[in-house]
Design an enzyme around this catalytic site. Structure first.
Site, PDB file in Angstrom:
ATOM      1  N   HIS A 114      -1.312  -5.975   1.526  1.00  0.00           N
ATOM      2  CA  HIS A 114      -2.529  -6.791   1.436  1.00  0.00           C
ATOM      3  C   HIS A 114      -2.228  -8.040   0.610  1.00  0.00           C
ATOM      4  CE1 HIS A 114      -5.612  -3.616   2.692  1.00  0.00           C
ATOM      5  NE2 HIS A 114      -6.004  -4.711   3.306  1.00  0.00           N
TER       6      HIS A 114
ATOM      7  N   CYS B 120      -7.635  -2.284   8.290  1.00  0.00           N
ATOM      8  CA  CYS B 120      -6.268  -2.315   7.754  1.00  0.00           C
ATOM      9  C   CYS B 120      -5.747  -0.899   7.538  1.00  0.00           C
ATOM     10  CB  CYS B 120      -6.208  -3.108   6.452  1.00  0.00           C
ATOM     11  SG  CYS B 120      -6.449  -4.875   6.717  1.00  0.00           S
TER      12      CYS B 120
ATOM     13  N   GLU C 234       0.830  -1.203   0.000  1.00  0.00           N
ATOM     14  CA  GLU C 234       0.000   0.000   0.000  1.00  0.00           C
ATOM     15  C   GLU C 234       0.867   1.257   0.000  1.00  0.00           C
ATOM     16  OE1 GLU C 234      -3.110  -0.065  -0.386  1.00  0.00           O
ATOM     17  OE2 GLU C 234      -3.615  -2.163   0.052  1.00  0.00           O
TER      18      GLU C 234
HETATM   19  N1  PCA Z   1      -8.331  -7.216   6.217  1.00  0.00           N
HETATM   20  C1  PCA Z   1      -9.210  -6.121   6.606  1.00  0.00           C
HETATM   21  C2  PCA Z   1      -9.073  -6.023   8.092  1.00  0.00           C
HETATM   22  C3  PCA Z   1      -8.394  -7.275   8.529  1.00  0.00           C
HETATM   23  C4  PCA Z   1      -7.891  -7.878   7.301  1.00  0.00           C
HETATM   24  O1  PCA Z   1      -7.163  -8.895   7.250  1.00  0.00           O
HETATM   25  C5  PCA Z   1      -8.963  -4.848   5.834  1.00  0.00           C
HETATM   26  O2  PCA Z   1      -8.499  -4.918   4.680  1.00  0.00           O
HETATM   27  O3  PCA Z   1      -9.254  -3.767   6.336  1.00  0.00           O
END
Ligand code: PCA
Length: 189
Positions: A166, A144, A81
């Site tokens: 992610h 996240c 990100e």
């Molecule tokens: N993904 C979520 C919160 C926890 C996770 O593993 C997110 O992308 O916000």
């Protein structure tokens, strides 16, 4: 040379799933990668609390770098990100039952922070390892992003650098590939 402390976090399951590949992948990493000594932490999917626990642990282990990992169910690639934004907004409640409806994370914080680890190089390293990867310009507005924004805010102006990665669902990208992806990303920092 002594290895540098790196905090790496994964999340608990959420949204009715019984596993979260982010923690499965983090937990499977070795304790040493290149110049880094890994400290692993499992986080609750809760606004505020995930970030507070990560911040506390990063201080306790004197982390030079923090890499947070989360699941992005709709994505088909590993996505470092670029930034975290100052918004909480999601139709899905967090695991404490809280539903955020377009509120700031920090009342007087900036609109966004850029990640302070080299996310472009991390993305390239993952792709070079043969795993689908692309830079992402949004970590969403759920827990996240809350974690990424808050850590960047807390560590702003310090030597501790922060990034968020992610990863896809296990049925989209098998766990061993996510583990290799995280290893390649860490080797690139
Ligand atoms: N993904 C979520 C919160 C926890 C996770 O593993 C997110 O992308 O916000």
């Amino acid at each position: 040379m002594d290895p540098n402390p790196l905090l790496i976090t994964g999340f608990m399951p959420f949204g009715g799933e019984d596993r979260n590949p982010s923690w499965e992948a983090v937990n499977a990493l070795p304790d040493r990668i290149g110049a880094w000594k890994l400290h692993k932490l499992l986080l609750p999917v809760e606004y505020g609390r995930a970030a507070a626990l990560a911040f506390e642990k990063a201080l306790a282990c004197h982390a030079d770098a923090v890499i947070c990992v989360g699941l992005a169910a709709g994505r088909t690639a590993v996505t470092p990100e670029v930034m975290g934004v100052n918004v909480r907004d999601a139709s899905m409640p967090d695991n404490a039952g809280y539903r955020a409806e377009g509120e700031p994370i920090s009342a007087d914080g900036p609109a966004a922070y850029f990640s302070t680890l080299p996310v472009r190089a991390m993305t390239k390293a993952v792709a070079d390892a043969g795993i689908p990867a692309s830079l992402s310009y949004t970590a969403g507005t759920y827990v996240c992003n809350d974690l990424l924004y808050t850590l960047l805010d807390r560590f702003s102006g310090t030597r501790t650098r922060v990034a968020f990665v992610h990863i896809p669902l296990e049925r989209t990208l098998p766990l061993p590939d996510s583990i290799r992806a995280l290893t390649a990303a860490i080797e690139a920092i």
